[in-house]
Design an enzyme around this catalytic site. Structure first.
Site, PDB file in Angstrom:
ATOM      1  N   PRO A 188      41.449 -88.536  40.201  1.00 50.22           N
ATOM      2  CA  PRO A 188      40.435 -89.034  41.124  1.00 50.22           C
ATOM      3  C   PRO A 188      39.350 -89.814  40.378  1.00 50.22           C
ATOM      4  O   PRO A 188      38.934 -89.423  39.291  1.00 50.22           O
ATOM      5  CB  PRO A 188      39.848 -87.753  41.721  1.00 50.22           C
ATOM      6  N   ARG A 247      36.936 -92.577  42.379  1.00 54.55           N
ATOM      7  CA  ARG A 247      35.909 -92.841  43.380  1.00 54.55           C
ATOM      8  C   ARG A 247      35.354 -91.557  43.985  1.00 54.55           C
ATOM      9  O   ARG A 247      34.154 -91.418  44.195  1.00 54.55           O
ATOM     10  CB  ARG A 247      36.546 -93.677  44.491  1.00 54.55           C
ATOM     11  N   ARG A 280      31.734-105.457  44.890  1.00 56.03           N
ATOM     12  CA  ARG A 280      32.603-104.905  45.943  1.00 56.03           C
ATOM     13  C   ARG A 280      32.461-105.610  47.292  1.00 56.03           C
ATOM     14  O   ARG A 280      33.469-105.880  47.943  1.00 56.03           O
ATOM     15  CB  ARG A 280      32.386-103.391  46.087  1.00 56.03           C
ATOM     16  N   CYS A 298      24.531-118.729  42.405  1.00 60.10           N
ATOM     17  CA  CYS A 298      24.836-119.981  43.098  1.00 60.10           C
ATOM     18  C   CYS A 298      26.220-119.948  43.736  1.00 60.10           C
ATOM     19  O   CYS A 298      27.119-120.707  43.345  1.00 60.10           O
ATOM     20  CB  CYS A 298      24.743-121.135  42.109  1.00 60.10           C
TER      21      CYS A 298
HETATM   22  N1  LLP Z   1      45.061 -93.665  38.996  1.00 58.42           N
HETATM   23  C1  LLP Z   1      45.508 -94.924  38.914  1.00 58.42           C
HETATM   24  C2  LLP Z   1      46.802 -95.190  38.277  1.00 58.42           C
HETATM   25  C3  LLP Z   1      44.731 -95.976  39.442  1.00 58.42           C
HETATM   26  O1  LLP Z   1      45.180 -97.226  39.374  1.00 58.42           O
HETATM   27  C4  LLP Z   1      43.477 -95.687  40.051  1.00 58.42           C
HETATM   28  C5  LLP Z   1      42.639 -96.756  40.598  1.00 58.42           C
HETATM   29  C6  LLP Z   1      43.052 -94.354  40.092  1.00 58.42           C
HETATM   30  C7  LLP Z   1      43.875 -93.361  39.558  1.00 58.42           C
HETATM   31  C8  LLP Z   1      41.740 -93.943  40.687  1.00 58.42           C
HETATM   32  O2  LLP Z   1      41.702 -94.179  42.056  1.00 58.42           O
HETATM   33  P1  LLP Z   1      40.499 -93.653  42.959  1.00 58.42           P
HETATM   34  O3  LLP Z   1      40.583 -92.159  42.996  1.00 58.42           O
HETATM   35  O4  LLP Z   1      39.233 -94.120  42.345  1.00 58.42           O
HETATM   36  O5  LLP Z   1      40.741 -94.254  44.288  1.00 58.42           O
HETATM   37  N2  LLP Z   1      37.850-101.722  42.277  1.00 58.42           N
HETATM   38  C9  LLP Z   1      38.390-101.188  43.510  1.00 58.42           C
HETATM   39  C10 LLP Z   1      39.243 -99.952  43.276  1.00 58.42           C
HETATM   40  C11 LLP Z   1      40.372-100.174  42.288  1.00 58.42           C
HETATM   41  C12 LLP Z   1      41.207 -98.936  42.044  1.00 58.42           C
HETATM   42  C13 LLP Z   1      42.140 -99.124  40.905  1.00 58.42           C
HETATM   43  N3  LLP Z   1      42.949 -97.990  40.570  1.00 58.42           N
HETATM   44  C14 LLP Z   1      37.244-100.899  44.470  1.00 58.42           C
HETATM   45  O6  LLP Z   1      36.090-101.132  44.112  1.00 58.42           O
HETATM   46  O7  LLP Z   1      37.473-100.461  45.597  1.00 58.42           O
END
Ligand code: LLP
Length: 427
Positions: free
Chosen positions: A282, A284, A320, A352
């Site tokens: 996890p 986010r 974002r 800009c």
């Molecule tokens: N594991 C892998 C292999 C991943 O690619 C990711 C996120 C995670 C775990 C963690 O995922 P989470 O629990 O955070 O959802 N920049 C984008 C989000 C990109 C996520 C990339 N991979 C945004 O701001 O929404």
């Protein structure tokens, strides 16, 4: 749940605080814009997630560093026993720098260099998540040359729709991630033959900001099937890595996403009896609500019927909204006087580009030059995605704990920015 709330402040009746820290006073001390993270919120989210699996077989939570790689944040989580999910040598070095034991580090990512593989092998990390036959062969070569064994989980792409923004969905066949489910068994058989490779796990990650449990249910069913197939073929599968992706609330006007306990119940139901160790990545869910971006209003501009609130933070500090049409709540740091009217405004930065906004057509209490605002839920994929676009200084990061604060990444000076570059002899 987070620890940002209005309280009586040093000079105002109602001031947004990060835990016990007055954010208006902090803005005076640090300057704006800046990110502010709450340790209590980080700790709570880690604990809520980890506790949701109480009673499940052996679990390991590997916080996904990409969401927020600030060393202060990582150290706070490491102290609780968190493992880490890394996707580059840089992230691996960060995990090691805050003393995360190597046996709690998993290395993901669709493109690892040989140098990164070697560095991770030498560090004796827990496992690699391998995403292709080419990577498997490359890792085998590097491991064999060093006399090491790489413990691997093959990342399987289940071809499920995660029902999230198309730029952060990863589990469809057309995405670059993982190997097709149908090819998995033959790749495990190859892995078993290759020197320096121990195929001991299976991995899946279907996307991010997933707010519906159904896609997880479908993915977990396939994983269970895969483990059965692999065991029938004689593989000893020790662990299953379920990735990250659980969504968090960004809007006050929408039903909240499933709770970690709902997610955990689903995991236990689907995989609880497999007799494997369960890993999670996890990002986010742990960091998102633990951080805000604080910015000051530079001016308010009226053009025809439109109002633009121009602030000193921009898309280079928090991309974002521009990149994913993401919604972040915005609130004034000084609580508005009762009866202050709401005004519809675009909240924009000084860059800009028309895409440089943090909110469009947002009803906000009337703001004036000099006012401070807080952009909420900015702890994940905020500072990590920041750049110096328009030669703006990289945004600083502040970690709060109770009444203490630490500027964990200071704002560079303009001299620092210029000194980072070299002039060619001929210029
Ligand atoms: N594991 C892998 C292999 C991943 O690619 C990711 C996120 C995670 C775990 C963690 O995922 P989470 O629990 O955070 O959802 N920049 C984008 C989000 C990109 C996520 C990339 N991979 C945004 O701001 O929404």
């Amino acid at each position: 749940m987070h620890h940002f709330s209005y309280r009586r402040g040093v000079s105002h009746a109602s001031v947004l605080h990060a835990e016990d820290v007055d954010l208006s006073a902090l803005a005076d001390a640090v300057g704006t814009p800046f990110y502010c993270y709450s340790t209590a919120t980080l700790e709570r989210h880690y604990q809520v997630f980890a506790d949701a699996f109480a009673g499940a077989p052996d679990t390991l939570v590997c916080y996904s560093i990409k969401a927020n790689s600030n060393l202060g944040v990582l150290a706070s989580l490491a102290r609780l026993g968190s493992g880490m999910d890394v996707v580059s040598e840089g992230e691996l070095r960060r995990a090691l720098a805050v003393n995360v034991p190597a046996e709690r580090i998993a290395f993901s990512g669709v493109g690892k260099t040989k140098e990164e593989m070697a560095f991770a092998l030498d560090a004796d990390i827990f496992a690699f998540n391998v995403e292709s036959e080419e990577e498997l062969r490359g890792l085998s070569e590097v491991a064999a040359a060093r006399g090491k064994n790489a413990r691997i989980a093959l990342r399987v792409n289940p071809d499920v729709d995660a029902k999230t923004h198309h730029k952060i969905a990863t589990g469809r066949a057309e995405n670059k991630f993982g190997v097709p489910f149908e090819r998995a068994l033959s790749l495990y058989q190859l892995a078993a033959e290759l020197p320096g490779i121990l195929p001991v796990g299976a991995h899946m990650h279907i996307g991010s900001q997933i707010t519906d449990l159904e896609p997880f249910r479908n993915a977990f069913a396939l994983l269970t099937e895969l483990v059965g197939t692999l065991r029938d073929a004689g593989f000893e599968i020790e662990f299953v890595n379920l990735g990250g992706g659980l969504g968090i609330p960004y809007r006050n006007d929408e039903a909240p996403p499933p709770l970690p306990t709902d997610y955990a119940a689903l995991v236990k139901q689907a995989l609880g009896n497999l007799g494997v160790r369960l890993l999670f990545e996890p990002g986010r869910m742990i960091a998102g609500n633990a951080g805000i971006l604080v910015s000051r209003v530079l001016s308010v501009k009226h053009v025809g019927a439109k109002t633009f609130t121009i602030i000193d933070a921009a898309m280079n500090d928090l991309i974002r909204p521009t990149l994913y049409e993401a919604h972040h709540e915005i609130i004034p740091v000084i609580g508005p006087a009762r009866g202050t009217p709401n005004v519809l405004t675009d909240v924009v930065g000084p860059i800009c580009e028309t895409g440089d906004y943090l909110a469009l057509n947002r009803p906000l209490p009337e703001l004036h030059a000099g006012d401070l605002i807080a952009v909420m839920t900015a702890g994940a994929y905020g500072a990590v995605l920041a750049s110096q676009y328009n030669s703006r200084l990289l945004v600083p990061e502040v970690l709060v704990s109770g009444s203490q604060h630490c500027v964990t990444r200071p704002r560079p000076s303009y001299d620092d920015m210029l000194a980072a570059e070299r002039l060619p002899d001929w210029a």
